[in-house]
Design a protein around this motif. Structure first.
Motif, mmCIF file in Angstrom:
data_model
loop_
_atom_site.group_PDB
_atom_site.id
_atom_site.type_symbol
_atom_site.label_atom_id
_atom_site.label_comp_id
_atom_site.label_asym_id
_atom_site.label_seq_id
_atom_site.Cartn_x
_atom_site.Cartn_y
_atom_site.Cartn_z
ATOM 1 N N GLN A 116 11.465 0.964 2.536
ATOM 2 C CA GLN A 116 10.728 0.230 3.561
ATOM 3 C C GLN A 116 10.931 -1.273 3.427
ATOM 4 O OE1 GLN A 116 6.590 1.316 3.574
ATOM 5 N NE2 GLN A 116 6.963 3.345 4.432
ATOM 6 N N GLN A 117 10.827 -1.788 2.191
ATOM 7 C CA GLN A 117 10.943 -3.227 1.992
ATOM 8 C C GLN A 117 12.336 -3.731 2.329
ATOM 9 O OE1 GLN A 117 8.214 -4.935 1.582
ATOM 10 N NE2 GLN A 117 7.218 -2.927 1.559
ATOM 11 N N SER A 118 13.368 -3.003 1.923
ATOM 12 C CA SER A 118 14.730 -3.434 2.241
ATOM 13 C C SER A 118 14.977 -3.372 3.748
ATOM 14 C CB SER A 118 15.751 -2.562 1.496
ATOM 15 O OG SER A 118 15.650 -1.203 1.893
ATOM 16 N N SER A 119 14.417 -2.351 4.414
ATOM 17 C CA SER A 119 14.578 -2.237 5.863
ATOM 18 C C SER A 119 13.874 -3.387 6.579
ATOM 19 C CB SER A 119 14.020 -0.903 6.351
ATOM 20 O OG SER A 119 14.708 0.178 5.768
ATOM 21 N N TRP A 162 4.689 3.062 9.273
ATOM 22 C CA TRP A 162 4.848 2.435 7.957
ATOM 23 C C TRP A 162 3.623 1.618 7.558
ATOM 24 C CZ3 TRP A 162 10.578 0.325 7.596
ATOM 25 C CH2 TRP A 162 11.446 1.422 7.580
ATOM 26 N N GLY A 163 2.620 1.562 8.430
ATOM 27 C CA GLY A 163 1.413 0.802 8.110
ATOM 28 C C GLY A 163 1.594 -0.696 8.241
ATOM 29 N N VAL A 164 2.612 -1.127 9.004
ATOM 30 C CA VAL A 164 2.854 -2.558 9.220
ATOM 31 C C VAL A 164 2.162 -2.958 10.523
ATOM 32 C CG1 VAL A 164 4.600 -4.328 9.615
ATOM 33 C CG2 VAL A 164 5.055 -2.458 8.007
ATOM 34 N N GLU A 165 1.301 -3.969 10.450
ATOM 35 C CA GLU A 165 0.563 -4.387 11.643
ATOM 36 C C GLU A 165 0.653 -5.887 11.827
ATOM 37 O OE1 GLU A 165 -3.769 -4.447 9.333
ATOM 38 O OE2 GLU A 165 -3.510 -3.279 11.154
ATOM 39 N N ARG A 202 1.360 -7.840 8.129
ATOM 40 C CA ARG A 202 0.881 -7.403 6.824
ATOM 41 C C ARG A 202 1.014 -5.892 6.750
ATOM 42 N NH1 ARG A 202 -5.126 -9.728 7.938
ATOM 43 N NH2 ARG A 202 -5.484 -8.727 9.946
ATOM 44 N N GLN A 203 1.115 -5.419 5.528
ATOM 45 C CA GLN A 203 1.218 -3.980 5.273
ATOM 46 C C GLN A 203 0.139 -3.629 4.265
ATOM 47 O OE1 GLN A 203 4.822 -2.574 3.329
ATOM 48 N NE2 GLN A 203 4.855 -0.752 4.629
ATOM 49 N N GLY A 204 -0.910 -3.005 4.771
ATOM 50 C CA GLY A 204 -2.063 -2.749 3.912
ATOM 51 C C GLY A 204 -2.699 -4.060 3.507
ATOM 52 N N ASP A 205 -2.869 -4.265 2.195
ATOM 53 C CA ASP A 205 -3.462 -5.501 1.684
ATOM 54 C C ASP A 205 -2.414 -6.579 1.417
ATOM 55 O OD1 ASP A 205 -5.959 -4.297 1.707
ATOM 56 O OD2 ASP A 205 -5.759 -3.543 -0.346
#
Length: 218
Positions: A116-119, A162-165, A202-205
């Protein structure tokens, strides 16, 4: 003379449709010699990785294999002040199997997070520029770019899964928070009204990107 566990293994094989020991070894990607070890009840001498592959092919747990193909399964239980060597080996195998399971779960999570982070790093410019371009297209419904907006829905769905907002949508007026916002011009105090020009994420916290903002003229 060691116990012959061939009938027990054949019962497991019949449940999942293996007609020969060779078919089992090929499906589990283990050697036929290792299958013979299981038939002879030499499970304590087998590598945990081999047992794990066999358990997957036979669709049973490693614990079931340990119980079924251990000499303990054919011996009458008797009270003993100290655990036998076989019992200790069985306990060690169970503990190692649990450790391997936990390790596999953790590795899977770490690999997924790294992916996810690399993408997201590859898509960084798209993440930051696309919402602003979409906002501009929405303001001018006659612009050709407005026809491309429906194509962005799969991208938005991916970020959601992916929980990215977004911190806030482009064009929104929000209280200034230097932890979440980056001023593009002028100055602002905490709580002052600012307008989102490039959204942040942000992704989660975890903060991925701060939103770029401009002060709202009073």
């Amino acid at each position: 003379m060691s116990e012959d566990y061939t009938p027990s293994l054949q019962q497991f094989m019949q449940r999942v449709g293996f007609s020969s020991f060779r078919a089992l070894s090929q499906a589990a990607q283990v050697s036929e010699k290792q299958v013979r070890q299981l038939r002879r009840g030499e499970i304590a001498q087998m590598r945990l990785e081999t047992l794990f592959k066999l358990s997957q092919a036979l669709q049973v747990s490693v614990t079931d294999l340990l119980i079924t193909f251990s000499e303990l399964s054919t011996q009458p239980s008797a009270p003993s002040p100290q655990p036998s060597a076989h019992l200790q080996e069985l306990a060690d195998l169970k503990q190692e199997y649990k450790r391997l399971q936990d390790s596999l779960v953790q590795q899977k999570q770490e690999i997924w997070q790294e992916f996810q982070q690399s993408s997201l790093q590859i898509l960084e410019s798209l993440l930051l520029q696309l919402p602003t371009a979409a906002y501009a297209a929405q303001q001018n419904t006659q612009a050709p770019a407005v026809k491309l907006l429906p194509l962005l829905k799969p991208f938005d769905r991916l970020l959601q899964e992916w929980g990215v907002e977004q911190i806030a949508p482009v064009g929104a007026e929000v209280p200034y928070d230097p932890q979440l916002h980056q001023l593009m011009e002028g100055s602002a105090d905490v709580g002052d009204r600012v307008r989102i020009r490039y959204t942040g994420y942000r992704q989660g916290d975890r903060l991925l990107y701060r939103a770029k903002v401009s002060p709202v003229a009073h």
